[in-house]
Design a protein around this motif. Structure first.
Motif, PDB file in Angstrom:
ATOM      1  N   GLY H  25      41.854  51.620 -16.419  1.00  0.00           N
ATOM      2  CA  GLY H  25      40.792  52.061 -15.342  1.00  0.00           C
ATOM      3  C   GLY H  25      39.318  51.817 -15.519  1.00  0.00           C
ATOM      4  N   LYS H  26      38.919  51.034 -16.595  1.00  0.00           N
ATOM      5  CA  LYS H  26      37.659  50.870 -17.265  1.00  0.00           C
ATOM      6  C   LYS H  26      37.108  49.372 -16.926  1.00  0.00           C
ATOM      7  CE  LYS H  26      38.151  54.364 -20.624  1.00  0.00           C
ATOM      8  NZ  LYS H  26      39.510  54.775 -20.894  1.00  0.00           N
ATOM      9  N   THR H  27      35.940  49.360 -16.549  1.00  0.00           N
ATOM     10  CA  THR H  27      35.418  48.131 -16.207  1.00  0.00           C
ATOM     11  C   THR H  27      34.925  47.362 -17.574  1.00  0.00           C
ATOM     12  OG1 THR H  27      33.185  48.986 -16.469  1.00  0.00           O
ATOM     13  CG2 THR H  27      34.222  49.110 -14.019  1.00  0.00           C
ATOM     14  N   VAL H  28      34.750  46.025 -17.530  1.00  0.00           N
ATOM     15  CA  VAL H  28      34.448  45.373 -18.852  1.00  0.00           C
ATOM     16  C   VAL H  28      33.259  45.972 -19.410  1.00  0.00           C
ATOM     17  CG1 VAL H  28      33.710  43.079 -19.481  1.00  0.00           C
ATOM     18  CG2 VAL H  28      35.633  43.260 -18.065  1.00  0.00           C
ATOM     19  N   GLU H  29      32.393  46.375 -18.586  1.00  0.00           N
ATOM     20  CA  GLU H  29      31.117  47.060 -18.970  1.00  0.00           C
ATOM     21  C   GLU H  29      31.570  48.146 -20.063  1.00  0.00           C
ATOM     22  OE1 GLU H  29      31.394  45.873 -16.026  1.00  0.00           O
ATOM     23  OE2 GLU H  29      30.392  43.988 -16.489  1.00  0.00           O
ATOM     24  N   GLN H  30      32.372  48.964 -19.341  1.00  0.00           N
ATOM     25  CA  GLN H  30      32.555  50.386 -19.878  1.00  0.00           C
ATOM     26  C   GLN H  30      33.389  50.009 -21.407  1.00  0.00           C
ATOM     27  OE1 GLN H  30      34.488  51.967 -16.818  1.00  0.00           O
ATOM     28  NE2 GLN H  30      32.968  53.462 -16.127  1.00  0.00           N
ATOM     29  N   ILE H  31      34.172  49.062 -21.401  1.00  0.00           N
ATOM     30  CA  ILE H  31      35.009  48.714 -22.424  1.00  0.00           C
ATOM     31  C   ILE H  31      34.170  48.270 -23.603  1.00  0.00           C
ATOM     32  CG2 ILE H  31      36.888  47.252 -23.515  1.00  0.00           C
ATOM     33  CD1 ILE H  31      38.015  47.403 -20.666  1.00  0.00           C
ATOM     34  N   LEU H  47      43.178  49.180 -28.358  1.00  0.00           N
ATOM     35  CA  LEU H  47      43.142  49.257 -27.126  1.00  0.00           C
ATOM     36  C   LEU H  47      44.507  48.932 -26.220  1.00  0.00           C
ATOM     37  CD1 LEU H  47      40.237  46.729 -27.929  1.00  0.00           C
ATOM     38  CD2 LEU H  47      39.778  48.596 -26.377  1.00  0.00           C
ATOM     39  N   THR H  48      44.603  49.645 -25.288  1.00  0.00           N
ATOM     40  CA  THR H  48      46.012  49.311 -24.268  1.00  0.00           C
ATOM     41  C   THR H  48      45.614  48.927 -22.847  1.00  0.00           C
ATOM     42  OG1 THR H  48      46.030  51.678 -23.726  1.00  0.00           O
ATOM     43  CG2 THR H  48      47.172  51.169 -25.775  1.00  0.00           C
ATOM     44  N   LYS H  49      46.696  48.375 -22.368  1.00  0.00           N
ATOM     45  CA  LYS H  49      46.831  47.801 -21.019  1.00  0.00           C
ATOM     46  C   LYS H  49      45.267  46.789 -20.822  1.00  0.00           C
ATOM     47  CE  LYS H  49      50.286  50.932 -20.100  1.00  0.00           C
ATOM     48  NZ  LYS H  49      51.496  50.128 -20.315  1.00  0.00           N
ATOM     49  N   LEU H  50      45.008  46.175 -21.756  1.00  0.00           N
ATOM     50  CA  LEU H  50      43.784  45.257 -21.672  1.00  0.00           C
ATOM     51  C   LEU H  50      44.453  44.009 -21.381  1.00  0.00           C
ATOM     52  CD1 LEU H  50      40.803  44.745 -22.551  1.00  0.00           C
ATOM     53  CD2 LEU H  50      41.741  43.976 -25.135  1.00  0.00           C
ATOM     54  N   THR H  51      43.993  43.555 -20.115  1.00  0.00           N
ATOM     55  CA  THR H  51      44.569  42.261 -19.488  1.00  0.00           C
ATOM     56  C   THR H  51      43.583  41.186 -20.297  1.00  0.00           C
ATOM     57  OG1 THR H  51      42.773  42.329 -17.829  1.00  0.00           O
ATOM     58  CG2 THR H  51      44.948  43.132 -17.312  1.00  0.00           C
ATOM     59  N   VAL H  52      44.148  40.166 -19.988  1.00  0.00           N
ATOM     60  CA  VAL H  52      43.674  38.646 -20.615  1.00  0.00           C
ATOM     61  C   VAL H  52      42.251  38.635 -20.146  1.00  0.00           C
ATOM     62  CG1 VAL H  52      43.681  36.471 -20.675  1.00  0.00           C
ATOM     63  CG2 VAL H  52      45.736  37.862 -21.186  1.00  0.00           C
ATOM     64  N   GLU H  53      42.056  38.822 -18.492  1.00  0.00           N
ATOM     65  CA  GLU H  53      41.138  38.784 -17.776  1.00  0.00           C
ATOM     66  C   GLU H  53      39.739  39.725 -18.545  1.00  0.00           C
ATOM     67  OE1 GLU H  53      43.782  39.208 -16.441  1.00  0.00           O
ATOM     68  OE2 GLU H  53      44.160  37.071 -16.110  1.00  0.00           O
ATOM     69  N   LYS H  54      40.186  40.945 -18.747  1.00  0.00           N
ATOM     70  CA  LYS H  54      39.215  41.841 -19.328  1.00  0.00           C
ATOM     71  C   LYS H  54      38.678  41.306 -20.581  1.00  0.00           C
ATOM     72  CE  LYS H  54      39.879  45.825 -16.269  1.00  0.00           C
ATOM     73  NZ  LYS H  54      40.127  47.098 -16.363  1.00  0.00           N
ATOM     74  N   LEU H  55      39.747  40.877 -21.497  1.00  0.00           N
ATOM     75  CA  LEU H  55      39.523  40.573 -22.700  1.00  0.00           C
ATOM     76  C   LEU H  55      38.440  39.175 -22.890  1.00  0.00           C
ATOM     77  CD1 LEU H  55      40.227  40.298 -25.920  1.00  0.00           C
ATOM     78  CD2 LEU H  55      41.838  38.598 -25.375  1.00  0.00           C
ATOM     79  N   LYS H  56      38.636  38.285 -21.867  1.00  0.00           N
ATOM     80  CA  LYS H  56      37.751  37.312 -21.659  1.00  0.00           C
ATOM     81  C   LYS H  56      36.332  37.826 -21.283  1.00  0.00           C
ATOM     82  CE  LYS H  56      41.232  33.743 -21.273  1.00  0.00           C
ATOM     83  NZ  LYS H  56      41.960  32.916 -20.136  1.00  0.00           N
ATOM     84  N   CYS H  69      47.351  41.126 -28.381  1.00  0.00           N
ATOM     85  CA  CYS H  69      48.692  40.624 -28.295  1.00  0.00           C
ATOM     86  C   CYS H  69      49.205  40.507 -26.952  1.00  0.00           C
ATOM     87  CB  CYS H  69      49.751  41.565 -28.871  1.00  0.00           C
ATOM     88  SG  CYS H  69      51.601  41.681 -28.337  1.00  0.00           S
ATOM     89  N   ALA H  70      49.277  39.392 -26.230  1.00  0.00           N
ATOM     90  CA  ALA H  70      49.577  39.282 -24.830  1.00  0.00           C
ATOM     91  C   ALA H  70      50.586  39.888 -24.265  1.00  0.00           C
ATOM     92  CB  ALA H  70      49.364  37.774 -24.514  1.00  0.00           C
ATOM     93  N   VAL H  71      51.606  39.826 -24.957  1.00  0.00           N
ATOM     94  CA  VAL H  71      53.068  40.105 -24.376  1.00  0.00           C
ATOM     95  C   VAL H  71      52.879  41.801 -24.212  1.00  0.00           C
ATOM     96  CG1 VAL H  71      55.299  41.013 -25.076  1.00  0.00           C
ATOM     97  CG2 VAL H  71      54.383  38.860 -25.544  1.00  0.00           C
ATOM     98  N   SER H  72      52.085  42.365 -25.008  1.00  0.00           N
ATOM     99  CA  SER H  72      52.009  43.989 -25.032  1.00  0.00           C
ATOM    100  C   SER H  72      50.597  44.423 -24.160  1.00  0.00           C
ATOM    101  CB  SER H  72      52.148  44.826 -26.030  1.00  0.00           C
ATOM    102  OG  SER H  72      51.246  44.503 -27.263  1.00  0.00           O
ATOM    103  N   SER H  73      49.720  43.384 -23.994  1.00  0.00           N
ATOM    104  CA  SER H  73      48.405  43.791 -23.795  1.00  0.00           C
ATOM    105  C   SER H  73      47.531  44.771 -24.295  1.00  0.00           C
ATOM    106  CB  SER H  73      48.212  44.090 -22.018  1.00  0.00           C
ATOM    107  OG  SER H  73      49.140  43.618 -21.268  1.00  0.00           O
TER     108      SER H  73
END
Lengths: 225, 225, 225, 225, 225, 225, 225, 225
Positions: H25-31, H47-56, H69-73
């Protein structure tokens, strides 16, 4: 976590159905690994709910080895059984939009060596389309009825045909169709007796049930009951 | 809180429908008070969802003044309109269990002076029962279709009949019938075009809608359009 | 509204299943009228969901003519078919509370001349109870699996048995069991392939489906598939 | 599976409504094939829920032959009926966001030769907007009420207007609006009598129902009721 | 488990609201024990959702000490505050069936010393009943709107009145009314801005909210905002 | 169908939990038969969801042999384990209405030889009631949190206590409490980490889970990990 | 259909709230047309649920004239009221993910001239964060409580603060959070008395309700009650 | 609104669990802002439920500092605890599609210093896969059972294993699987006693619960129970 997948190659012996790979919840990497396992074993596989995107994501060797059907999102990987039965199963679909699910059932049966008859676009809004084909449908001892929205086709068939009727609700429709829930419930609560129902959009499941009926018959026949 | 009820005696002039008293949410005391109001005004009333228990709880004078129908749980209090129309409305019910709701519609129409034709137990599980009556149904310009469970009757009618079709889902059935929700959704998501739907078990509502259609026609006729 | 019920005496010829009377939505008066119709015709009837209260409300003559089973709330009115098949159908129930529904299936089959084997209280919480009976279950070409709550019995059977498996969810359980919805959904979404499902608590429906499968066998046999 | 679509060209004769093509569940290929069928037959078609993306996916010849309306996602393919009726139907929409569905109704009526009056943005949050137009609305014998969220417009209209009122809930709103479920339920459970309801966002269905009512008028007129 | 109840006598100081006893989930024994606790402390109590059956189950002494209102199922035990405010709160109810909930709100306010104006049976199906009382309603700074079924009253009020509007959905209605869920959702998704909503049938909650608003006024007054 | 019940007397050895009899779905006859089976074996049984009506329906001998608790609807039949553990488990209940479920947990633990501490009526609406008992709660390594309605107690405990927290939602509340669904969902979606949840009103399940934790600890302790 | 939008410029006079434009259901073209109407009239507008994509789709002139806030997806078009009140409203948000909705409330208040205090990330999983700010919160006569998932913050506040508490559930969370339904229900079924609730994610609605309270107070103050 | 996030660095002391950042539920800025806060404090974060898009989307410095870890985000930011426990926790997953959630649990445990055993693809459709691993599973005092669709794995484990069993339903499956609702309900309504359940797809929650149980063991050990 080295082994994420343990293929159930013994399934055919145990319950008469080959293992199929449900691709919707799996990553391209996981599907690829499963194909390698099957290849190593020399086993053929049925792939269901395989999108074109995932198909393209597979290695060229694996992708090319798949006999793919875009309408039903199914793939045959490796060998396919020869046809061992014809004329026993009819797949009856209410509308054009239900054809994808109908074909998933057809392909699942074909993978197991059973050729089915497909009769499409015979929904009850134009009842004449169904009654025209009724005699043909009745010659099949198993009927797979595929319908979305109100799924009235299943009830009408149930009142007219004595065959085993396996119903597949589809997610066709919007609003009160509730993504297939209404068709599912209508089939379950049908006024016609003895209908049985599979999960929404589960053409694979209906075909598997038909294979159970055919193999049960074979068992009975052999035991001479 | 002196006046808990403000009867809408002007409703007939405004929208062409008399006020009816929905008894399910009201106490015997409240219903009794409403009857007194109507009596004082000399107005006739239609009572719906009136159980035998509540009927018996009313004063003898009021109870006796009610022409009660146990199957439909409706009552006529005071004067009833003479019959002013015949042959325009057919009420078609799928099963014996749907008859209570069908009769609620019939009685509501009768209270407003319209005599309806009731055709019961023609559900699609035995399609011949419906086709036998089809020509008769088609002579009515308005058809009220009453069905529970899968409500397939509505879709089949919708594909065969050009009349205005007002659907009433009933709470007949169990489990996946979901107390009428499945019939309601199936009617809303019907593959047949142009069906309209009322609330579950709302025979009164369907009859009121039929009265709106008849009164709209009357309006058109008078305006010479 | 003179005739509220139109019995479908031709159903047996058309779809191989006798008409049964679902009593839950009918008044004692309506059930009584149906019995008279059947008596006049000399036809036997199966009555389902017939409570003791309604049974007692019938006329003495009609009530006494009913062979009633309180556990399953079913009644046989008039003649019952002689037994024509044995050993083909097993009814497997997860818990003691599921026995009523299991027996509804057993009685429906018996009414049509099929004697079923009932295996009760073999839920997977004590897996040894099921595995002890597994060989016996496998000898039946059709298995009716009756389970409430999580319905895990159906999936375990589906992975162990090659027979046709017809699942009946029951409304046993509370809270998250959601009056059978959870068992229904779990059976529909089972990880085991080829399960088919009937409505919640619908032992009658499962038995009717089994009768359809048996009649499909007969058709298959005749056509020499 | 050669023929996935069996067009119901006889529908007009049977129920007075032309077949329309619901495009949401169909692929571009399926829509293209249907257009070819219609072209070969020389029949005009109404296309609903046709997105711009699918429109662009059609062959240039077919795409160009479509008179497309982006607001309502509808297309006219081939010939359109001349206008045969005016002033009978009003379409009343609660908010700007409901206009797409309102226009789907308008276009469906126009395709069948009926010109409707559209009155937009008269939701009850600003009741004066509705009361200003009330006299105009009352001159129409059929009112299609289009509203999302709380759908209060339908109930207010139902208390003020004697016309036939066909309600269309829309999926406008969020959270407790539940994608149109709340509007649908509110219309079904309205305190105003005699409202009838179509599926969520189903402007096509409401127009079809209006066409059924108009044809009922015609039947009434001929029968001299 | 000696003490099953810990009364929150400090609540008034902390949040300005006395503790009330919600009787629906409590046994007669538990309610009796709570009354003894309150009596020992000399505290007055408001009892809500107290059925006549439970009232009769209490000891004669405790039962007699309760000022009971059957319409609202509320009781005053012990002392009640003198009236300290008049004219600030109006309770507006859509139909006669909503009066029980409206009176629960009225009695809760009265227990706290606030006399409310109750305006009943002004549902929008007969809009004139509401408009006749509109000026009177507008003189109240807080309006509690009580309505079931479609709850359209709330939206119409919301567009006409600038007061604080606290909505209470009721479980009046059947079928698509979904035991108050539809009214609740319609109030939450209202097209009129700034409505706030309480739980279904929660007249007590609406009155408590009104008391919070009145106490906010007091705080605003003191702070000179 | 001779044996409807197959008691799982081996369960204790297998999973460390005795079999308990869930009485809600069973007839008095079925419960009586189970008691006879247990008596013949000399085994003690815990009975849950046993109403007073069913208790009275049992034979005098069996009924008298049951140590019954009306608040929790539980019975001990035959021998009960001596107390083998104290101070490890606290049962924390939000309101008086939650006490029945809390006591079901307490009795289940007691039947297995574990004495629990019960702390009732500490819901967060009066947070001081909880904070007063916080130190006492923290001394228990397992906390069973019992709450209905909003179930906020669970989240607050989850942020303050490091113990294992097993949550039991109750069906206390009405309307939006949705018969315990809201409490269940709120506990599952809690902002506090590491809460685990049982079925609605399932005090027995929470106690069984606590017994699993205690027995797991015992296993660990013995293995010297 | 010439005029799809009828702006309600009189709303301020009627109910004390300016019209705001809910952009989620509107096309860029519709929003642009509304801005032109407002510009022509010289009226300022609040835009809610305005995505960056739609903002960019507007004409440069209109887009540049919007004071946009990306966190809350709100825009101010044209003039904004000067600040006329401070210190009356606190907005309390449970977690970082709830900030977007909190800011929608803040901006709506600001547009109407009310400056609110925002207190973020004080969810009850770390109760100390809330208790640290409790005195500050209590100085505000109106508290808007914004929380998703279990929404326990609302109940805890409700037990500690005497202010008017307007709750806004958010769609933060997954699974059993059910897109905000659980938070909504928990707030409605709160154990703390007198909470009122707005639609999921409806910061605008909560602010509008706060404005109604402030304007009601103003009305009271002026009338000297 | 300066501080949108108040990290709860004291959580470990209070409840034995580190704060984790739920990124869905958080924006990249908030993270990014949260990472800076943690970095400044020298604290490690899960960090949980972190998508690759947000990581980048994160700054290169922060992104590179994350062990992803991409499998578990999931991501580890900053320091991770050394391994302090092995062999206590087994994570058992039904199918390949459940592996992502299983790994989220594994990673959460690892972040807290606990190494878990993962046993994948042992769903009950091929029961031999589970029985082969049963002895190994039984050596773990805590079992996390991860399954979607029918979740029958949980019930079968519950009947065979005496360990603490923490169930995690997954959103794997379609149609009647209802995005994990069916698995959730089946686990809650399991016929096996003493299962406890976490939110759908909440591997993090199950691991946190396991950490609570491990800390309870420690407390039990210290108190000498």
């Amino acid at each position: 976590m080295t082994a994420e997948t343990v293929l159930d190659f013994d399934r055919t012996n145990r319950i008469g159905l080959d293992e199929a790979i449900f691709c919707a919840g799996k990553t391209v990497e996981q599907i690829g690994a499963i194909l390698e396992l099957a290849k190593a074993r020399g086993a053929g596989l049925l792939l269901t709910k395989l999108t074109v995107e995932k198909l393209k994501g597979l290695s060229a060797a694996n992708g090319d080895a798949i006999d793919y059907c875009a309408v039903s999102s199914t793939g045959f990987f490796g060998s396919v059984k020869p046809i061992i039965a014809r004329g026993a199963v009819a797949i009856v679909a209410a509308g054009t939009s239900d054809v994808g699910v109908a074909r998933e059932a057809e392909r699942t049966l074909r993978h197991a060596g059973v050729e089915a008859t497909v009769i499409a676009d015979v929904g009850v809004a134009g009842l004449w389309r169904l009654t025209e084909r009724l005699q043909e449908i009745r010659t099949h001892s198993i009927v797979i009825a595929v319908a979305g929205m109100d799924a009235a086709l299943a009830s009408v068939l149930g009142g007219l045909v004595s065959s085993t009727i396996i119903c597949v609700p589809t997610s066709v429709g919007y609003g009160a169709a509730e993504a297939g829930r209404t068709a599912l419930n209508a089939m379950l609560a049908s006024c016609a007796p003895g209908l049985v129902v599979c999960n929404i959009d589960n053409g694979y499941g209906a075909a598997s049930a038909a294979l159970r009926v055919l193999s049960s018959y074979e068992q009975l026949r052999r035991s001479g009951v």
